[in-house]
Scaffold this motif. Structure first.
Motif, short mmCIF file in Angstrom:
data_model
loop_
_atom_site.label_atom_id
_atom_site.label_comp_id
_atom_site.label_asym_id
_atom_site.label_seq_id
_atom_site.Cartn_x
_atom_site.Cartn_y
_atom_site.Cartn_z
N VAL A 263 118.56 34.04 -127.25
CA VAL A 263 117.88 33.80 -125.98
C VAL A 263 118.88 33.35 -124.92
O VAL A 263 118.81 33.77 -123.77
N GLU A 264 119.83 32.52 -125.32
CA GLU A 264 120.84 32.05 -124.37
C GLU A 264 121.68 33.21 -123.84
O GLU A 264 121.94 33.29 -122.63
N ARG A 265 122.07 34.13 -124.70
CA ARG A 265 122.83 35.30 -124.26
C ARG A 265 122.02 36.14 -123.28
O ARG A 265 122.53 36.63 -122.28
N TYR A 266 120.73 36.31 -123.56
CA TYR A 266 119.84 37.07 -122.68
C TYR A 266 119.73 36.39 -121.32
O TYR A 266 119.84 37.04 -120.28
N ILE A 267 119.56 35.08 -121.30
CA ILE A 267 119.44 34.34 -120.04
C ILE A 267 120.73 34.43 -119.23
O ILE A 267 120.70 34.61 -118.02
N VAL A 268 121.86 34.32 -119.88
CA VAL A 268 123.14 34.41 -119.18
C VAL A 268 123.30 35.80 -118.57
O VAL A 268 123.75 35.93 -117.42
N ARG A 269 122.92 36.85 -119.29
CA ARG A 269 123.01 38.21 -118.76
C ARG A 269 122.12 38.38 -117.53
O ARG A 269 122.51 39.00 -116.53
N VAL A 270 120.91 37.84 -117.61
CA VAL A 270 119.99 37.93 -116.48
C VAL A 270 120.56 37.20 -115.26
O VAL A 270 120.50 37.71 -114.13
N ILE A 271 121.13 36.03 -115.47
CA ILE A 271 121.71 35.27 -114.37
C ILE A 271 122.88 36.03 -113.74
O ILE A 271 123.01 36.09 -112.51
N VAL A 272 123.71 36.65 -114.55
CA VAL A 272 124.85 37.41 -114.03
C VAL A 272 124.35 38.61 -113.22
O VAL A 272 124.84 38.87 -112.11
N VAL A 273 123.37 39.33 -113.74
CA VAL A 273 122.83 40.49 -113.02
C VAL A 273 122.21 40.06 -111.70
O VAL A 273 122.44 40.69 -110.65
N LEU A 274 121.43 38.98 -111.70
CA LEU A 274 120.81 38.51 -110.46
C LEU A 274 121.86 38.04 -109.45
O LEU A 274 121.70 38.27 -108.24
N THR A 275 122.92 37.42 -109.92
CA THR A 275 123.99 36.99 -109.01
C THR A 275 124.69 38.18 -108.38
O THR A 275 124.97 38.19 -107.17
N VAL A 276 124.95 39.21 -109.16
CA VAL A 276 125.58 40.42 -108.63
C VAL A 276 124.66 41.09 -107.62
O VAL A 276 125.10 41.52 -106.54
N LEU A 277 123.36 41.18 -107.93
CA LEU A 277 122.41 41.77 -106.99
C LEU A 277 122.32 40.98 -105.70
O LEU A 277 122.21 41.55 -104.61
#
Length: 69
Positions: free
Chosen positions: A22-36
């Motif tokens: 779950v932590e890996r998934y949350i980190v990926r989502v945060i990175v994608v949202l930051t890039v967007l």
């Protein structure tokens, strides 16, 4: 005395594995949202793109009809 090493008695290894996924998934989502967010802010720097994206750009400074100053 129960053996604490069995999976049914000690749920901690299961929780640790689940929480890491779950932590890996949350980190990926945060990175994608930051890039967007960065991309959208960069796109808003160009007037032609800003006019397409933002409806406020078209109506900014235009008076409402039938309202006297």
């Amino acid at each position: 005395m129960k053996n604490r090493a069995s999976n049914s008695d000690n749920p901690e290894p299961n929780f640790t594995a689940w929480s890491e996924r779950v932590e890996r998934y949350i980190v990926r989502v945060i990175v994608v949202l930051t890039v967007l967010l960065c991309l959208s802010q960069l796109m808003l720097q160009f007037p032609s793109v800003r006019r397409l994206i933002s409806s406020t750009e078209r109506t900014e400074g235009v008076p409402f009809p039938y309202i006297s100053p």
